[in-house]
Design a protein around this motif. Sequence first.
Motif, PDB file in Angstrom:
ATOM      1  N   LEU A  39       0.668  -1.012  -0.116  1.00 43.52           N
ATOM      2  CA  LEU A  39      -0.051  -0.001  -0.128  1.00 43.52           C
ATOM      3  C   LEU A  39       0.854   1.293  -0.036  1.00 43.52           C
ATOM      4  O   LEU A  39       0.510   2.270  -0.684  1.00 43.52           O
ATOM      5  CB  LEU A  39      -0.946  -0.041   1.018  1.00 43.52           C
ATOM      6  CG  LEU A  39      -1.962   1.391   1.527  1.00 43.52           C
ATOM      7  CD1 LEU A  39      -2.803   1.411  -0.117  1.00 43.52           C
ATOM      8  CD2 LEU A  39      -2.679   1.105   2.639  1.00 43.52           C
ATOM      9  N   THR A  40       1.969   1.309   0.882  1.00 43.38           N
ATOM     10  CA  THR A  40       2.525   2.612   1.208  1.00 43.38           C
ATOM     11  C   THR A  40       4.014   2.711   0.435  1.00 43.38           C
ATOM     12  O   THR A  40       4.326   3.651  -0.049  1.00 43.38           O
ATOM     13  CB  THR A  40       2.951   2.656   2.464  1.00 43.38           C
ATOM     14  OG1 THR A  40       3.933   1.321   2.826  1.00 43.38           O
ATOM     15  CG2 THR A  40       1.856   2.356   3.317  1.00 43.38           C
ATOM     16  N   ALA A  71      -4.490   1.357  -5.248  1.00 44.17           N
ATOM     17  CA  ALA A  71      -5.233   1.447  -3.835  1.00 44.17           C
ATOM     18  C   ALA A  71      -6.344   1.915  -4.143  1.00 44.17           C
ATOM     19  O   ALA A  71      -7.503   1.530  -3.256  1.00 44.17           O
ATOM     20  CB  ALA A  71      -4.405   2.602  -3.134  1.00 44.17           C
ATOM     21  N   SER A  72      -6.908   2.734  -5.264  1.00 45.76           N
ATOM     22  CA  SER A  72      -8.240   3.115  -5.347  1.00 45.76           C
ATOM     23  C   SER A  72      -9.256   1.825  -5.752  1.00 45.76           C
ATOM     24  O   SER A  72     -10.394   2.152  -5.610  1.00 45.76           O
ATOM     25  CB  SER A  72      -8.402   4.251  -6.388  1.00 45.76           C
ATOM     26  OG  SER A  72      -8.060   3.593  -7.698  1.00 45.76           O
ATOM     27  N   LEU A  73      -8.504   0.905  -6.095  1.00 43.05           N
ATOM     28  CA  LEU A  73      -9.547  -0.328  -6.091  1.00 43.05           C
ATOM     29  C   LEU A  73      -9.960  -1.171  -5.077  1.00 43.05           C
ATOM     30  O   LEU A  73     -10.851  -2.234  -5.011  1.00 43.05           O
ATOM     31  CB  LEU A  73      -8.791  -1.477  -7.019  1.00 43.05           C
ATOM     32  CG  LEU A  73      -8.534  -0.881  -8.394  1.00 43.05           C
ATOM     33  CD1 LEU A  73      -7.427  -1.812  -9.323  1.00 43.05           C
ATOM     34  CD2 LEU A  73      -9.570  -0.509  -9.342  1.00 43.05           C
ATOM     35  N   ILE A  74      -9.323  -0.666  -3.905  1.00 39.84           N
ATOM     36  CA  ILE A  74      -9.698  -1.228  -2.339  1.00 39.84           C
ATOM     37  C   ILE A  74     -11.145  -0.885  -2.263  1.00 39.84           C
ATOM     38  O   ILE A  74     -11.276   0.309  -2.073  1.00 39.84           O
ATOM     39  CB  ILE A  74      -8.674  -1.057  -1.531  1.00 39.84           C
ATOM     40  CG1 ILE A  74      -7.248  -1.377  -1.603  1.00 39.84           C
ATOM     41  CG2 ILE A  74      -9.259  -1.418  -0.090  1.00 39.84           C
ATOM     42  CD1 ILE A  74      -6.219  -0.701  -0.929  1.00 39.84           C
ATOM     43  N   MET A  91      -7.610   9.817   5.901  1.00 39.39           N
ATOM     44  CA  MET A  91      -8.607   8.869   6.746  1.00 39.39           C
ATOM     45  C   MET A  91      -8.752   7.536   5.640  1.00 39.39           C
ATOM     46  O   MET A  91      -8.808   6.256   5.943  1.00 39.39           O
ATOM     47  CB  MET A  91      -9.919   9.333   7.069  1.00 39.39           C
ATOM     48  CG  MET A  91     -10.948   8.461   7.717  1.00 39.39           C
ATOM     49  SD  MET A  91     -10.191   7.673   9.179  1.00 39.39           S
ATOM     50  CE  MET A  91     -10.463   9.157  10.411  1.00 39.39           C
ATOM     51  N   GLN A  92      -8.999   8.184   4.277  1.00 40.91           N
ATOM     52  CA  GLN A  92      -9.338   7.067   3.472  1.00 40.91           C
ATOM     53  C   GLN A  92      -7.932   5.961   3.182  1.00 40.91           C
ATOM     54  O   GLN A  92      -8.078   4.945   2.941  1.00 40.91           O
ATOM     55  CB  GLN A  92      -9.499   7.533   2.024  1.00 40.91           C
ATOM     56  CG  GLN A  92      -9.907   6.392   0.920  1.00 40.91           C
ATOM     57  CD  GLN A  92     -10.562   7.088  -0.234  1.00 40.91           C
ATOM     58  OE1 GLN A  92      -9.801   7.839  -0.842  1.00 40.91           O
ATOM     59  NE2 GLN A  92     -11.540   6.712  -0.933  1.00 40.91           N
ATOM     60  N   LEU A 114      -3.785  -8.119  -2.817  1.00 45.38           N
ATOM     61  CA  LEU A 114      -3.005  -7.147  -3.492  1.00 45.38           C
ATOM     62  C   LEU A 114      -3.354  -7.175  -4.925  1.00 45.38           C
ATOM     63  O   LEU A 114      -2.700  -7.657  -5.608  1.00 45.38           O
ATOM     64  CB  LEU A 114      -1.481  -7.585  -3.268  1.00 45.38           C
ATOM     65  CG  LEU A 114      -0.969  -7.736  -1.844  1.00 45.38           C
ATOM     66  CD1 LEU A 114       0.317  -7.991  -1.811  1.00 45.38           C
ATOM     67  CD2 LEU A 114      -1.293  -6.614  -1.088  1.00 45.38           C
ATOM     68  N   ARG A 115      -4.370  -6.378  -4.989  1.00 46.83           N
ATOM     69  CA  ARG A 115      -5.090  -6.184  -6.470  1.00 46.83           C
ATOM     70  C   ARG A 115      -3.958  -5.889  -7.620  1.00 46.83           C
ATOM     71  O   ARG A 115      -3.929  -4.895  -8.073  1.00 46.83           O
ATOM     72  CB  ARG A 115      -6.117  -5.468  -6.472  1.00 46.83           C
ATOM     73  CG  ARG A 115      -7.331  -5.921  -5.397  1.00 46.83           C
ATOM     74  CD  ARG A 115      -8.143  -4.586  -5.099  1.00 46.83           C
ATOM     75  NE  ARG A 115      -9.173  -5.071  -4.127  1.00 46.83           N
ATOM     76  CZ  ARG A 115      -8.935  -5.273  -2.987  1.00 46.83           C
ATOM     77  NH1 ARG A 115      -7.927  -5.284  -2.331  1.00 46.83           N
ATOM     78  NH2 ARG A 115     -10.251  -5.645  -2.131  1.00 46.83           N
TER      79      ARG A 115
END
Length: 115
Positions: A39-40, A71-74, A91-92, A114-115
């Motif tokens: 993610l990071t 990440a936006s696919l989460i 926050m997102q 992990l898309r």
Amino acid sequence: MSGHRIFTTSFASVYPLYVHKAERKGRTKAEVDEVIRWLTGYDQAGLERQIDARIDFETFFTEAPQLHPHASLIKGVVCGVRVEDVDDPLMQKIRYLDKLVDDLAKGKAMEKILR
């Protein structure tokens, strides 16, 4: 930026809770680290430095090398909140991390997390 308490909470104080949650369900600390790094953009040494420095969540995500482009696919719900509908960008990101750890603890395969 609004003053959500989690923003000033030490990442190092929450990290063991992520690990404990995953380990209770048969997953490993290494897998928790993998989803955080995914993610990071931190490498393992960078992640460990951030934990050792006891930085807050805001700094943790501000200093992150690069949020993963997918990440936006989460998607999904964490603590009754749909992560894709969270307005505050910080926050997102925190909710994205929560969702990844939740999926790990639920036993999802790493390649699906992990898309």
